[in-house]
Design a protein around this motif. Sequence first.
Motif, mmCIF file in Angstrom:
data_model
loop_
_atom_site.group_PDB
_atom_site.id
_atom_site.type_symbol
_atom_site.label_atom_id
_atom_site.label_comp_id
_atom_site.label_asym_id
_atom_site.label_seq_id
_atom_site.Cartn_x
_atom_site.Cartn_y
_atom_site.Cartn_z
ATOM 1 N N VAL A 1 45.477 44.885 44.524
ATOM 2 C CA VAL A 1 45.093 44.623 45.913
ATOM 3 C C VAL A 1 44.302 45.799 46.475
ATOM 4 N N ARG A 2 44.773 47.018 46.233
ATOM 5 C CA ARG A 2 44.042 48.198 46.735
ATOM 6 C C ARG A 2 42.641 48.276 46.144
ATOM 7 N N GLN A 3 42.501 47.939 44.863
ATOM 8 C CA GLN A 3 41.184 47.963 44.221
ATOM 9 C C GLN A 3 40.266 46.902 44.826
ATOM 10 N N ALA A 4 40.808 45.737 45.120
ATOM 11 C CA ALA A 4 40.004 44.670 45.748
ATOM 12 C C ALA A 4 39.551 45.091 47.135
ATOM 13 N N ILE A 5 40.412 45.776 47.880
ATOM 14 C CA ILE A 5 40.040 46.267 49.214
ATOM 15 C C ILE A 5 38.955 47.334 49.090
ATOM 16 N N LYS A 6 39.153 48.233 48.146
ATOM 17 C CA LYS A 6 38.181 49.314 47.927
ATOM 18 C C LYS A 6 36.817 48.756 47.529
ATOM 19 N N SER A 7 36.809 47.650 46.789
ATOM 20 C CA SER A 7 35.564 47.019 46.340
ATOM 21 C C SER A 7 35.000 46.037 47.361
ATOM 22 N N ASN A 8 35.609 45.988 48.545
ATOM 23 C CA ASN A 8 35.197 45.071 49.622
ATOM 24 C C ASN A 8 35.262 43.605 49.203
ATOM 25 N N MET A 9 36.205 43.283 48.335
ATOM 26 C CA MET A 9 36.405 41.894 47.930
ATOM 27 C C MET A 9 37.513 41.233 48.738
ATOM 28 N N LEU A 10 38.296 42.043 49.447
ATOM 29 C CA LEU A 10 39.418 41.557 50.232
ATOM 30 C C LEU A 10 39.368 42.230 51.591
ATOM 31 N N THR A 11 39.468 41.432 52.655
ATOM 32 C CA THR A 11 39.369 41.951 54.018
ATOM 33 C C THR A 11 40.746 42.002 54.652
ATOM 34 N N VAL B 1 40.776 34.108 50.017
ATOM 35 C CA VAL B 1 41.647 33.189 49.281
ATOM 36 C C VAL B 1 41.279 33.211 47.802
ATOM 37 N N PHE B 2 39.998 33.170 47.522
ATOM 38 C CA PHE B 2 39.510 33.203 46.141
ATOM 39 C C PHE B 2 39.929 34.502 45.457
ATOM 40 N N THR B 3 39.767 35.634 46.154
ATOM 41 C CA THR B 3 40.136 36.932 45.603
ATOM 42 C C THR B 3 41.640 37.017 45.368
ATOM 43 N N LEU B 4 42.446 36.543 46.321
ATOM 44 C CA LEU B 4 43.902 36.562 46.144
ATOM 45 C C LEU B 4 44.326 35.734 44.939
ATOM 46 N N LYS B 5 43.694 34.577 44.787
ATOM 47 C CA LYS B 5 44.031 33.732 43.646
ATOM 48 C C LYS B 5 43.679 34.451 42.336
ATOM 49 N N ALA B 6 42.546 35.135 42.308
ATOM 50 C CA ALA B 6 42.143 35.883 41.109
ATOM 51 C C ALA B 6 43.102 37.045 40.841
ATOM 52 N N ILE B 7 43.506 37.751 41.890
ATOM 53 C CA ILE B 7 44.455 38.862 41.746
ATOM 54 C C ILE B 7 45.777 38.356 41.193
ATOM 55 N N LEU B 8 46.275 37.266 41.748
ATOM 56 C CA LEU B 8 47.558 36.727 41.291
ATOM 57 C C LEU B 8 47.470 36.224 39.854
ATOM 58 N N ARG B 9 46.342 35.671 39.500
ATOM 59 C CA ARG B 9 46.159 35.203 38.116
ATOM 60 C C ARG B 9 46.115 36.387 37.138
ATOM 61 N N CYS B 10 45.397 37.443 37.508
ATOM 62 C CA CYS B 10 45.349 38.649 36.666
ATOM 63 C C CYS B 10 46.739 39.260 36.534
ATOM 64 N N ARG C 1 53.130 38.744 32.721
ATOM 65 C CA ARG C 1 53.837 37.568 32.214
ATOM 66 C C ARG C 1 54.861 37.027 33.205
ATOM 67 N N LEU C 2 54.749 37.431 34.476
ATOM 68 C CA LEU C 2 55.600 36.877 35.525
ATOM 69 C C LEU C 2 54.908 35.658 36.106
ATOM 70 N N LYS C 3 55.618 34.563 36.239
ATOM 71 C CA LYS C 3 55.033 33.349 36.788
ATOM 72 C C LYS C 3 55.120 33.375 38.310
ATOM 73 N N ILE C 4 54.079 32.927 38.946
ATOM 74 C CA ILE C 4 54.049 32.809 40.393
ATOM 75 C C ILE C 4 54.229 31.339 40.726
#
Length: 128
Positions: free
Chosen positions: A41-51, A82-91, A97-100
């Motif tokens: 999440v911090r990396q996505a914020i730093k990359s301006n992919m998450l607001t 939403v797209f970024t969160l879904k990608a983060i959760l998938r990664c 190996r934890l299921k969401i």
Amino acid sequence: MFVLVNESPTKEFYPMRGLRQGDPLAPFLFLVVVEGLSRLVRQAIKSNMLTRVKMGRDEVDSCLLQFVDDTVFMCEDLFSNVFTLKAILRCFKLASRLKINFHKSMMAGVNVARSNLEFHAKCLNCNL
């Protein structure tokens, strides 16, 4: 896997067994694993992919709150978030190996149009 000790990785090792239910080490181990989620999440914020959203009189930035095994994401009402969160959760799922369980997950909005909430919830396959 490996462990960081003073920011230096140890020799790689392979876990052989899990922990028994109720083991006092389980919550600590879970916290170690979900630290990876907060780093994504911090990396996505730093990359301006998450607001992030700004809250309160002092406009404190916040995006992620975690307590025990619950996680709350707070973002602006944008499809890109939403797209970024879904990608983060998938990664995170692939790495840990934890299921969401999206069917147990909930989405709520503050000053967000109901149609937007419904669309975003459908994209994440979660409940309102």
